[in-house]
Design a protein around this motif. Structure first.
Motif, PDB file in Angstrom:
ATOM      1  N   UNK A   8       0.899  -1.224  -0.022  1.00 12.29           N
ATOM      2  CA  UNK A   8      -0.084  -0.025  -0.285  1.00 12.29           C
ATOM      3  C   UNK A   8       0.815   1.428   0.091  1.00 12.29           C
ATOM      4  N   UNK A   9       0.524   1.997  -0.903  1.00 14.84           N
ATOM      5  CA  UNK A   9       1.341   3.516  -0.758  1.00 14.84           C
ATOM      6  C   UNK A   9       0.444   4.221   0.231  1.00 14.84           C
ATOM      7  N   UNK A  10       1.313   5.053   1.009  1.00 18.73           N
ATOM      8  CA  UNK A  10       0.657   5.975   1.994  1.00 18.73           C
ATOM      9  C   UNK A  10       1.481   7.262   2.154  1.00 18.73           C
ATOM     10  N   UNK A  11       0.895   8.168   2.475  1.00 19.62           N
ATOM     11  CA  UNK A  11       1.578   9.518   2.615  1.00 19.62           C
ATOM     12  C   UNK A  11       2.378   9.673   3.722  1.00 19.62           C
ATOM     13  N   UNK A  12       2.275   8.947   5.011  1.00 20.21           N
ATOM     14  CA  UNK A  12       3.102   9.080   6.246  1.00 20.21           C
ATOM     15  C   UNK A  12       3.129   7.691   6.996  1.00 20.21           C
ATOM     16  N   UNK A  13       4.200   7.207   6.476  1.00 19.25           N
ATOM     17  CA  UNK A  13       4.803   5.910   7.002  1.00 19.25           C
ATOM     18  C   UNK A  13       4.445   5.610   8.433  1.00 19.25           C
ATOM     19  N   UNK A  14       4.939   6.500   9.216  1.00 18.77           N
ATOM     20  CA  UNK A  14       4.886   6.471  10.487  1.00 18.77           C
ATOM     21  C   UNK A  14       3.462   6.495  11.298  1.00 18.77           C
ATOM     22  N   UNK A  15       2.670   7.355  10.560  1.00 19.02           N
ATOM     23  CA  UNK A  15       1.109   7.297  10.851  1.00 19.02           C
ATOM     24  C   UNK A  15       0.406   6.073  10.554  1.00 19.02           C
ATOM     25  N   UNK A  16       0.797   5.478   9.553  1.00 19.43           N
ATOM     26  CA  UNK A  16       0.274   4.183   8.979  1.00 19.43           C
ATOM     27  C   UNK A  16       0.860   3.151   9.568  1.00 19.43           C
ATOM     28  N   UNK A  17       1.936   2.914  10.046  1.00 21.62           N
ATOM     29  CA  UNK A  17       2.564   2.042  10.654  1.00 21.62           C
ATOM     30  C   UNK A  17       1.771   1.947  12.126  1.00 21.62           C
ATOM     31  N   UNK A  18       1.716   3.016  12.670  1.00 25.87           N
ATOM     32  CA  UNK A  18       0.962   3.086  14.047  1.00 25.87           C
ATOM     33  C   UNK A  18      -0.460   2.611  13.878  1.00 25.87           C
ATOM     34  N   UNK A  19      -1.238   2.940  12.826  1.00 27.04           N
ATOM     35  CA  UNK A  19      -2.397   2.239  12.507  1.00 27.04           C
ATOM     36  C   UNK A  19      -2.482   0.960  12.422  1.00 27.04           C
ATOM     37  N   UNK A  20      -1.685   0.564  11.906  1.00 26.81           N
ATOM     38  CA  UNK A  20      -1.744  -1.417  11.428  1.00 26.81           C
ATOM     39  C   UNK A  20      -1.128  -1.800  12.861  1.00 26.81           C
ATOM     40  N   UNK A  21      -0.294  -1.234  13.476  1.00 26.21           N
ATOM     41  CA  UNK A  21       0.274  -1.976  14.729  1.00 26.21           C
ATOM     42  C   UNK A  21      -0.736  -1.823  15.887  1.00 26.21           C
ATOM     43  N   UNK A  22      -1.513  -0.479  16.109  1.00 26.45           N
ATOM     44  CA  UNK A  22      -2.384  -0.365  16.931  1.00 26.45           C
ATOM     45  C   UNK A  22      -3.711  -1.027  16.846  1.00 26.45           C
ATOM     46  N   UNK A  24      -4.603  -3.470  14.653  1.00 29.06           N
ATOM     47  CA  UNK A  24      -4.448  -4.910  14.346  1.00 29.06           C
ATOM     48  C   UNK A  24      -3.564  -5.581  15.043  1.00 29.06           C
ATOM     49  N   UNK A  25      -2.611  -5.000  15.738  1.00 28.40           N
ATOM     50  CA  UNK A  25      -1.615  -5.841  16.443  1.00 28.40           C
ATOM     51  C   UNK A  25      -0.554  -6.380  15.717  1.00 28.40           C
ATOM     52  N   UNK A  26      -0.344  -5.621  14.295  1.00 26.79           N
ATOM     53  CA  UNK A  26       0.674  -6.133  13.655  1.00 26.79           C
ATOM     54  C   UNK A  26       2.104  -6.089  14.046  1.00 26.79           C
ATOM     55  N   UNK A  27       2.857  -6.707  13.584  1.00 28.51           N
ATOM     56  CA  UNK A  27       4.627  -6.369  13.876  1.00 28.51           C
ATOM     57  C   UNK A  27       5.281  -6.027  12.609  1.00 28.51           C
ATOM     58  N   UNK A  28       5.940  -5.235  12.643  1.00 30.95           N
ATOM     59  CA  UNK A  28       6.737  -4.873  11.575  1.00 30.95           C
ATOM     60  C   UNK A  28       8.031  -5.864  11.506  1.00 30.95           C
ATOM     61  N   UNK A  29       8.332  -6.497  10.547  1.00 26.56           N
ATOM     62  CA  UNK A  29       9.456  -7.661  10.380  1.00 26.56           C
ATOM     63  C   UNK A  29      10.545  -7.020   9.552  1.00 26.56           C
ATOM     64  N   UNK A  30      10.214  -6.199   8.674  1.00 21.02           N
ATOM     65  CA  UNK A  30      11.468  -5.636   8.016  1.00 21.02           C
ATOM     66  C   UNK A  30      11.094  -3.990   8.028  1.00 21.02           C
ATOM     67  N   UNK A  34      11.413   4.182   4.445  1.00 22.87           N
ATOM     68  CA  UNK A  34      10.372   4.518   3.454  1.00 22.87           C
ATOM     69  C   UNK A  34       9.558   3.373   3.074  1.00 22.87           C
ATOM     70  N   UNK A  35       9.738   2.120   3.404  1.00 21.56           N
ATOM     71  CA  UNK A  35       8.902   0.864   3.281  1.00 21.56           C
ATOM     72  C   UNK A  35       9.284  -0.066   4.382  1.00 21.56           C
ATOM     73  N   UNK A  36       8.149  -0.664   4.817  1.00 18.60           N
ATOM     74  CA  UNK A  36       8.067  -1.539   5.957  1.00 18.60           C
ATOM     75  C   UNK A  36       7.347  -2.739   5.407  1.00 18.60           C
ATOM     76  N   UNK A  37       7.484  -3.755   6.299  1.00 13.86           N
ATOM     77  CA  UNK A  37       6.741  -4.952   5.931  1.00 13.86           C
ATOM     78  C   UNK A  37       6.121  -5.666   7.261  1.00 13.86           C
ATOM     79  N   UNK A  38       5.058  -6.112   7.338  1.00 13.91           N
ATOM     80  CA  UNK A  38       4.351  -6.563   8.423  1.00 13.91           C
ATOM     81  C   UNK A  38       4.297  -7.984   8.475  1.00 13.91           C
ATOM     82  N   UNK A  39       4.325  -8.573   9.544  1.00 17.57           N
ATOM     83  CA  UNK A  39       4.170  -9.921   9.696  1.00 17.57           C
ATOM     84  C   UNK A  39       2.900 -10.534   9.018  1.00 17.57           C
ATOM     85  N   UNK A  40       2.021  -9.923   8.626  1.00 15.17           N
ATOM     86  CA  UNK A  40       0.629 -10.281   7.921  1.00 15.17           C
ATOM     87  C   UNK A  40       1.053 -10.395   6.422  1.00 15.17           C
TER      88      UNK A  40
END
Length: 154
Positions: A8-22, A24-30, A34-40
């Motif tokens: 997914x392309x996002x405007x603010x990686x930190x805002x979106x990271x917090x959204x998916x972590x908070x 859904x409880x997802x964890x960042x694996x990489x 400017x690019x992150x991958x979730x355990x999902x």
């Protein structure tokens, strides 16, 4: 060939990271900044970098296309719905709805207006119907699933 993941392309990686972590409880694996991958199994990439990759202007990248969704399943949908109430900024497409085949689901937008659906697994639907007193035959008719599948869920 093997499909690997969605991004997914996002405007603010930190805002979106917090959204998916908070939410859904997802964890960042990489994390490449400017690019992150979730355990999902999906990734986020900042719009500016994506625009460079596809040789376009950032303004050419638009959100809220309403033409795809990220689908998640939750075994305890009622608890998840309560959890969602703690996020006041979420914009809902609709409240929890029950489809003709019995699956309950809710849809809302992430911070960049990608559609998110969270629904019960069909195994949970079959067990819920069974707990309500429905026979296997009635569950098969309602869910349109084969009897072998319904029995395996029960």
């Amino acid at each position: 060939m093997k499909f690997e993941a969605a991004m997914l392309v996002v405007d603010d990686i930190n805002r979106s990271r917090a959204f998916y972590c908070d939410v859904f409880g997802l964890e960042v694996v990489m994390d490449f900044g400017e690019n992150i991958t979730f355990d999902a199994g999906f990734s986020l990439q900042e719009k500016a970098l994506w625009a460079k990759f596809i040789n376009t202007e950032e303004t050419a990248i638009v959100y809220r296309g309403n033409d795809m969704e990220m689908y998640f399943e939750e075994e305890n949908l009622d608890n998840f719905l309560e959890h969602l109430k703690s996020f006041e900024a979420i914009e809902y497409l609709h409240d929890m709805e029950e489809a003709a085949w019995g699956q309950r689901a809710i849809r809302f937008y992430d911070p960049d207006y990608h559609i998110i659906e969270v629904g019960e697994s069909m195994a949970k639907v079959c067990r819920r119907f069974h707990d309500q007193g429905m026979t296997v035959e009635a569950i098969v008719e309602r869910t349109m699933m084969p009897a072998e599948v319904v029995n395996s869920f029960l």
